[in-house]
Enzyme design. Structure first.
Site, mmCIF file in Angstrom:
data_model
loop_
_atom_site.group_PDB
_atom_site.id
_atom_site.type_symbol
_atom_site.label_atom_id
_atom_site.label_comp_id
_atom_site.label_asym_id
_atom_site.label_seq_id
_atom_site.Cartn_x
_atom_site.Cartn_y
_atom_site.Cartn_z
ATOM 1 N N TYR A 142 51.193 -32.296 -64.551
ATOM 2 C CA TYR A 142 50.279 -32.780 -65.589
ATOM 3 C C TYR A 142 50.841 -34.086 -66.130
ATOM 4 O O TYR A 142 52.030 -34.175 -66.445
ATOM 5 C CB TYR A 142 50.179 -31.757 -66.715
ATOM 6 C CG TYR A 142 49.300 -32.175 -67.884
ATOM 7 C CD1 TYR A 142 49.854 -32.483 -69.119
ATOM 8 C CD2 TYR A 142 47.915 -32.259 -67.753
ATOM 9 C CE1 TYR A 142 49.057 -32.853 -70.193
ATOM 10 C CE2 TYR A 142 47.112 -32.630 -68.823
ATOM 11 C CZ TYR A 142 47.693 -32.929 -70.045
ATOM 12 O OH TYR A 142 46.891 -33.308 -71.103
ATOM 13 N N ASP A 237 57.432 -39.431 -64.318
ATOM 14 C CA ASP A 237 56.852 -39.063 -65.604
ATOM 15 C C ASP A 237 57.894 -38.200 -66.331
ATOM 16 O O ASP A 237 58.005 -37.002 -66.076
ATOM 17 C CB ASP A 237 55.538 -38.308 -65.403
ATOM 18 C CG ASP A 237 54.922 -37.924 -66.728
ATOM 19 O OD1 ASP A 237 53.766 -37.461 -66.741
ATOM 20 O OD2 ASP A 237 55.610 -38.066 -67.771
ATOM 21 N N LYS A 265 57.156 -37.523 -76.544
ATOM 22 C CA LYS A 265 57.868 -36.391 -77.147
ATOM 23 C C LYS A 265 59.181 -36.771 -77.824
ATOM 24 O O LYS A 265 59.191 -37.335 -78.915
ATOM 25 C CB LYS A 265 58.051 -35.308 -76.078
ATOM 26 C CG LYS A 265 56.700 -34.794 -75.524
ATOM 27 C CD LYS A 265 56.868 -33.724 -74.477
ATOM 28 C CE LYS A 265 55.579 -33.448 -73.747
ATOM 29 N NZ LYS A 265 54.646 -32.564 -74.464
HETATM 30 P P1 KE4 Z 1 50.653 -36.414 -74.470
HETATM 31 O O1 KE4 Z 1 49.486 -37.334 -74.237
HETATM 32 O O2 KE4 Z 1 50.224 -34.989 -74.738
HETATM 33 O O3 KE4 Z 1 51.635 -36.955 -75.526
HETATM 34 O O4 KE4 Z 1 51.532 -36.391 -73.130
HETATM 35 C C1 KE4 Z 1 50.889 -36.037 -71.924
HETATM 36 C C2 KE4 Z 1 51.942 -35.570 -70.935
HETATM 37 C C3 KE4 Z 1 52.325 -36.429 -69.925
HETATM 38 N N1 KE4 Z 1 53.264 -36.074 -69.015
HETATM 39 C C4 KE4 Z 1 53.869 -34.863 -69.089
HETATM 40 C C5 KE4 Z 1 54.909 -34.513 -68.072
HETATM 41 C C6 KE4 Z 1 53.517 -33.949 -70.113
HETATM 42 O O5 KE4 Z 1 54.132 -32.737 -70.161
HETATM 43 C C7 KE4 Z 1 52.539 -34.301 -71.056
HETATM 44 C C8 KE4 Z 1 52.088 -33.366 -72.159
HETATM 45 N N2 KE4 Z 1 52.711 -32.077 -72.181
HETATM 46 C C9 KE4 Z 1 51.914 -30.997 -72.732
HETATM 47 C C10 KE4 Z 1 52.733 -29.711 -72.638
HETATM 48 N N3 KE4 Z 1 52.721 -29.181 -71.330
HETATM 49 C C11 KE4 Z 1 51.460 -31.279 -74.118
HETATM 50 C C12 KE4 Z 1 50.946 -30.093 -74.886
HETATM 51 C C13 KE4 Z 1 49.478 -30.211 -75.171
HETATM 52 O O6 KE4 Z 1 48.717 -30.691 -74.308
HETATM 53 O O7 KE4 Z 1 49.096 -29.801 -76.283
#
Ligand code: KE4
Length: 428
Positions: A142, A237, A265
């Site tokens: 993801y 990523d 994060k």
């Molecule tokens: P954000 O746009 O949510 O800040 O980041 C996206 C993203 C990009 N790349 C990786 C490897 C990620 O894990 C994420 C977001 N992680 C999720 C948890 N698996 C965020 C939690 C959520 O969607 O509420």
């Protein structure tokens, strides 16, 4: 009716699904989401006064624990100077210098407001630099919710069982090619078919959005080689692994150098921050120094920079921080493995550093197809049992456990006892 139940009912009237991010709805575990009132150190307290040892940590940012006093003080000081200027500030220079000093592959970095934005922008500059359109991603990984990445994505997309998302026209995903994690042959086949059109390969160097799946020996090195062979860029990523596995993320942990890296994060210390960075000749293509456009009203926001700087400096300056956290986490996860074996349960536990997860399936889990064989009902039973023991896990089989430095060995031993009690009572 608990206050969480009341709030969830109220929320659903005004917010789609009652939440501002799908996985928070607890949909796959059949529980009411706990509305959190406050958090301190390793604990969160919900609006009904229940306290939980927190293994989500805001999905990664809280590696130091919640409400760290040094971070809070830095934020308060920044607030007193003003919340946002839409102009260049000194803290942005400090943040860029700090990230470049900690991650050798990064010559230049651009701040954005989320991991999604970081990935979207990194892909655009990779396409701008190579003049090519296609991107290779891996099923189960993801990379945020930008259109072209919502193809066989992990995390909430996988949790909700949405193989792709509605509202994404074929034109947005026609250039997204999908390979199998840990299967270099599946990548080589794509390059043999259209290598001259592939701008980049994007990968979670440790996959943590289909549950936790580790790169097999030689996988990341193989991606580096195939990208070099065909003139494509390698994008790590590191939104989750960045500053979690080591001070230079997974790339430092595994010794593989990407061309571009995305962050989120931890670099925001709990505030909305993302970033992307990499080789100077690539990054100089970004406006205003080059023709690849990317912008953001709140990018590099002074309050967010203050939080991120305070957190990263603590991680850099605390002697033995990563050794201590990773060894503590190893003891904990190995204890869970021993408990599974003693209980005669076949479930698979993958872990690395302070990341880990249990897959409720029998075979090894090294890719999306294997992760999907997990029994999500068994996971839901485990989740609910632990929640009632005051242990707050990610509400999905396809997420990770995040340990924080605020957790003590004693607290983790208590979690192991709860886990053993769960295994005795489990119906699976
Ligand atoms: P954000 O746009 O949510 O800040 O980041 C996206 C993203 C990009 N790349 C990786 C490897 C990620 O894990 C994420 C977001 N992680 C999720 C948890 N698996 C965020 C939690 C959520 O969607 O509420």
């Amino acid at each position: 009716m608990t206050r969480s139940e009341m709030l969830f009912t109220e929320a659903a009237r005004f917010i789609p699904g009652g939440v501002n991010s799908p996985v928070r709805a607890f949909g796959s575990v059949g529980e009411t989401p706990r509305f959190i009132a406050s958090a301190k150190g390793a604990y969160m307290t919900d609006v009904d006064g229940n306290t939980y040892l927190d293994f989500v940590g805001s999905w990664g940012p809280m590696i130091l624990g919640h409400s760290h006093p040094v971070i809070l003080e830095a934020v308060q000081e920044a607030c007193r100077e003003g919340l946002s200027f839409g102009a260049a500030t000194e803290r942005e220079v400090e943040m860029a210098e700090l990230i470049c000093s900690l991650v050798p592959s990064i010559d230049m970095v651009r701040m954005v407001n989320s991991g999604t934005e970081a990935v979207m922008s990194a892909i655009r500059v990779a396409r701008g630099f190579t003049g090519r359109s296609k991107i290779v991603k891996f099923a189960g990984c993801y990379h945020g919710h930008s259109d072209s990445m919502l193809v066989k994505a992990g995390s909430g997309v996988m949790t909700a069982g949405i193989p792709d998302s509605a509202g994404v026209p074929a034109g947005c995903t026609q250039d997204t090619l999908t390979a199998v994690y840990n299967d270099l042959e599946s990548v080589k086949e794509l390059f043999q078919a259209c290598g001259s059109e592939i701008a980049a390969v994007i990968v979670e160097p440790v996959a943590a959005n289909m549950g936790v799946v580790l790169p097999e020996k030689g996988f990341l090195e193989g991606l580096r080689r195939v990208c070099d062979e065909y003139g494509a860029l390698l994008i790590f990523d590191e939104v989750i692994t960045g500053f979690r596995l080591s001070l230079s993320g997974a790339q430092g942990y595994f010794g593989v150098r990407p061309d571009l890296t995305t962050f989120g994060k931890i670099i925001g210390g709990g505030m909305p921050v993302g970033a992307y960075g990499g080789r100077r000749e690539v990054m100089e293509l970004i406006a205003p120094s080059g023709p690849v456009y990317q912008a953001g009203t709140l990018s590099g926001n002074p309050v967010a920079m203050a939080a991120g700087l305070a957190g990263l400096r603590l991680l850099r300056d605390t002697p033995g921080f990563y050794e201590d956290l990773n060894q503590k986490a190893d003891r904990f996860f190995e204890g869970m493995k021993d408990a599974l074996a003693e209980a005669g349960k076949p479930w698979q536990l993958n872990h690395i550093g302070s990341l880990g997860c249990i897959f409720f399936t029998k075979g090894p889990v090294s890719n999306y197809a294997q992760a999907k064989t997990s029994d999500t009902k068994a996971f839901a039973e485990y989740f609910s049992f632990m929640l009632r023991q005051g242990i707050y896990l990610a509400p999905s089989q396809f997420e990770a456990m995040f340990l924080s430095a605020a957790m003590t060995d004693g607290e983790l031993e208590g979690v192991l006892e709860s886990f053993k009690n769960y295994l005795k009572e489990s119906q699976f």
